[in-house]
Design an enzyme around this catalytic site. Structure first.
Site, PDB file in Angstrom:
ATOM      1  CE1 TYR A 105      -3.155  -2.909   0.073  1.00  0.00           C
ATOM      2  CE2 TYR A 105      -3.728  -2.375   2.327  1.00  0.00           C
ATOM      3  CZ  TYR A 105      -3.900  -3.154   1.203  1.00  0.00           C
ATOM      4  OH  TYR A 105      -4.836  -4.165   1.208  1.00  0.00           O
TER       5      TYR A 105
ATOM      6  N   GLY B  38     -16.939   2.373  -1.907  1.00  0.00           N
ATOM      7  CA  GLY B  38     -17.683   3.639  -1.775  1.00  0.00           C
ATOM      8  C   GLY B  38     -19.059   3.598  -2.406  1.00  0.00           C
TER       9      GLY B  38
ATOM     10  CG  LEU C 177     -22.546  -1.280  -1.194  1.00  0.00           C
ATOM     11  CD1 LEU C 177     -21.982  -2.468  -0.406  1.00  0.00           C
ATOM     12  CD2 LEU C 177     -23.972  -1.593  -1.652  1.00  0.00           C
TER      13      LEU C 177
END
Ligand code: NAP
Length: 311
Positions: free
Chosen positions: A61, A211, A213
């Site tokens: 990440y 994002g 939902l």
């Protein structure tokens, strides 16, 4: 259900965590555009204040930036933080000994002596599950990690990992997979049920479907960056589900769509780790805790999601 082993019990007490892919990632999450380290620190601090102290990061990440930021943030809080990170089986790094070496590099970035959970990020055809688990066993032996998990493992691969670790008397703590109202594979394939049977915690990634939902994206408001393409297929289909989530949220005193989406994952017996880019999102997501959808509501959400998934 079998009894959960004492080493991994802490993970079953965690109701929700915070994902840290957003911390430094420019490709998918556009770190540096509209949010940066200041906002991420706020999201971390709000989560910790709300009792959400399980952080899921990975060496990949932000190319290590996520782990570095986490290292900084933990020195700024006196609250306990549970750290989960991951090993990525790059093709140039496939020896058993690569795994403890990679974890040592992660620990250096985080500035910690050990982590609570070390996960194999993805399975690889280039390295057997047994070899991967030998490397993970070495990490436990060297006390670099408290427990071992896998991620994106099918049921059969997970069972191989479970047995390989069992030969060393190490329980498999978790399997982290995509699981949301718009991705029910873990449920449909029996993976979730098998996890619960064996005391393996199913950690649900992308529980907000990146994002979607939250209900804020649609045909008129497309998601930014690469998500415009990857989420495109859903945009014209999700409206009935989002509407139902809003009605159910209102019946619970005004819970948001995101809170309903996360609560649904929790009701299914999994541990959601939503990503949050700022304090507002982290605060809202924390509101998924402290209440429960009824069985009837879960069933209605299942039906609405099945309808979309069958289209
Ligand atoms: N093991 C793996 O292979 C793997 C794969 C994926 C993810 N993960 C882990 O799972 C975590 C979560 O998954 P994810 O990041 O893919 O997706 P997610 O949690 O479903 O979605 C996170 C995104 O949704 C938006 N959002 C979050 N809270 C919101 C709120 N309350 N209201 C409105 N929008 C909100 C934000 O993006 P915008 O504001 O830009 O919309 C945020 O970046 C990651 O951080 C990572 O730790 C693991």
């Amino acid at each position: 259900m079998v009894e959960v082993s004492s080493e991994t019990r802490f993970l079953h007490a965690v109701e929700m965590g915070l994902g840290a892919w957003q911390w430094g990632d420019r490709m998918v999450w556009q770190f540096g555009q509209g949010y940066g380290e200041v906002e991420i620190r706020d999201a971390f601090n709000v989560s910790i204040a709300e009792g959400i102290g399980f952080i899921d990061t990975a060496e990949t990440y932000g190319n290590g930036l996520s782990e570095r930021m986490l290292g900084k943030f933990i020195t700024e809080t006196d609250q306990p933080v549970l750290i989960a990170t991951k090993y990525f089986p790059y093709p140039w790094r496939l020896m058993n000994s690569s795994i403890p070496r990679a974890l040592k590099n992660s620990l250096e970035r985080i500035g910690a002596e050990n982590v609570d959970l070390y996960q194999v990020h993805w399975p690889t055809p280039l390295m057997s599950v047994d070899s991967l688990m030998d490397g993970m066993t070495e990490c436990v032996k060297q006390e670099l990690t408290r427990t071992v998990g896998v991620s994106n493992f099918s049921q059969s691969r997970m069972l191989t990992a479970y047995s390989a670790l069992a030969r060393h008397n190490i329980p498999l703590a978790s399997n982290q997979v995509h699981y949301s109202l718009l991705n029910r594979s873990a449920e449909k394939t029996g993976l979730l049920a098998r996890c619960n049977e064996l005391g393996i915690r199913l950690i649900a990634y992308s529980p907000l479907e990146q994002g979607l939902l939250s209900g804020k994206y649609g045909m008129d408001n497309r998601p930014p960056g690469t998500r415009a393409r990857t989420l495109y297929g859903w945009l014209s289909k999700t409206e009935p589900l989002i509407k139902l989530m809003t009605v159910i949220g209102q019946d619970h005193g005004g819970k948001s769509n995101s809170q309903v989406a996360l609560n649904w994952v929790i009701c299914k017996g999994a541990l959601p780790i939503p990503g949050a880019k700022n304090a507002e999102q982290a605060q809202e997501n924390a509101g998924a805790l402290g209440w429960k959808l009824t069985d009837d509501e879960v069933e209605k959400l299942d039906e609405a999601s099945d309808q979309i998934l069958s289209e």
